[in-house]
Design an enzyme around this catalytic site. Sequence first.
Site, short mmCIF file in Angstrom:
data_model
loop_
_atom_site.label_atom_id
_atom_site.label_comp_id
_atom_site.label_asym_id
_atom_site.label_seq_id
_atom_site.Cartn_x
_atom_site.Cartn_y
_atom_site.Cartn_z
N HIS A 80 -1.93 -2.92 8.43
CA HIS A 80 -2.52 -1.76 8.54
C HIS A 80 -3.76 -1.35 8.47
CE1 HIS A 80 -2.92 -0.80 4.19
NE2 HIS A 80 -2.61 -1.84 4.07
N CYS A 99 -6.81 -1.69 4.56
CA CYS A 99 -5.98 -2.56 3.75
C CYS A 99 -7.05 -3.02 2.77
CB CYS A 99 -5.47 -3.68 4.37
SG CYS A 99 -4.39 -4.54 3.43
N ARG A 143 0.52 4.07 1.32
CA ARG A 143 0.18 5.03 2.38
C ARG A 143 1.03 4.28 3.40
NH1 ARG A 143 -5.99 4.28 2.66
NH2 ARG A 143 -5.10 2.36 2.02
N ASP A 172 0.81 -1.30 -0.24
CA ASP A 172 0.02 -0.06 0.06
C ASP A 172 0.79 1.30 -0.04
OD1 ASP A 172 -1.58 2.26 1.07
OD2 ASP A 172 -3.15 0.60 1.35
ZN LIG Z 1 -2.57 -3.47 2.55
#
Ligand SMILES: [Zn+2]
Length: 239
Positions: A101, A104, A49, A47
Amino acid sequence: MAAEDAFTYALSSNQAWAGYKGHQNPDFFPKLASGQSPAILWLGCSDSRCPETTILGLQPGDVFVHRNIANIISPTDINTAAVIEYAVVHLKVKHVVLCGHSSCGGAAAALGDNRVGGVLDIWLMPLKAVRNAHKEELESITDDKKRAVRIAELNVEAGINVLMANASIQDAIAERGLQVHGTFFDIGTGRIRDLGIGTGKGKGGHHGLSGVNGDSDIVRGKHAMLVFRTDGESSMQAL
Ligand SMILES: [Zn+2]
């Protein structure tokens, strides 16, 4: 923003970054080029982020990394296994950090019954297995976001079990005290939570990586030092 614009911007941003870093510390790049001895192996989600070095407030050279969709640790995945072996056996990292996280996409997909398509459904199978093993608990959570957080936490637990069964990791724990940490990154606050699983088992609620001196843990990178404290107030000092 068109794709080529983003790329052009990224390249010019790199020029500015390299110029700033070199100006700030003329030894920075020559030192980096001389070799790496990272203290941390980070296993996380792809990801955009969750860029590990950025969210840890660390620098190039501090973190060896493997990221994949939904931070799935599968014992038969040779990619993950090769990264773990190189980091643990050759680089001799002191900490292995597995981090799930919030929000997700992989976790959300595994919770649903719709096919994502292509190879993605095969990749997400271990996460589907986690869902099936904890079906009752997950179905009892009515809030969609909280359910996605819970399956992501359970996925970290499953991954930690795989890591703790890895022969290179077991040897390094026994021979030199390697620490394995299960953690969770909340995108909405930017904070990383220690789930208290792995070698730091039983330290649930302890914020930051499990402590070597009780109150705080110092992760000393080549270029910065990150101090995790039990009160959640971490600090970083440039070396
Ligand atoms: Zn993820």
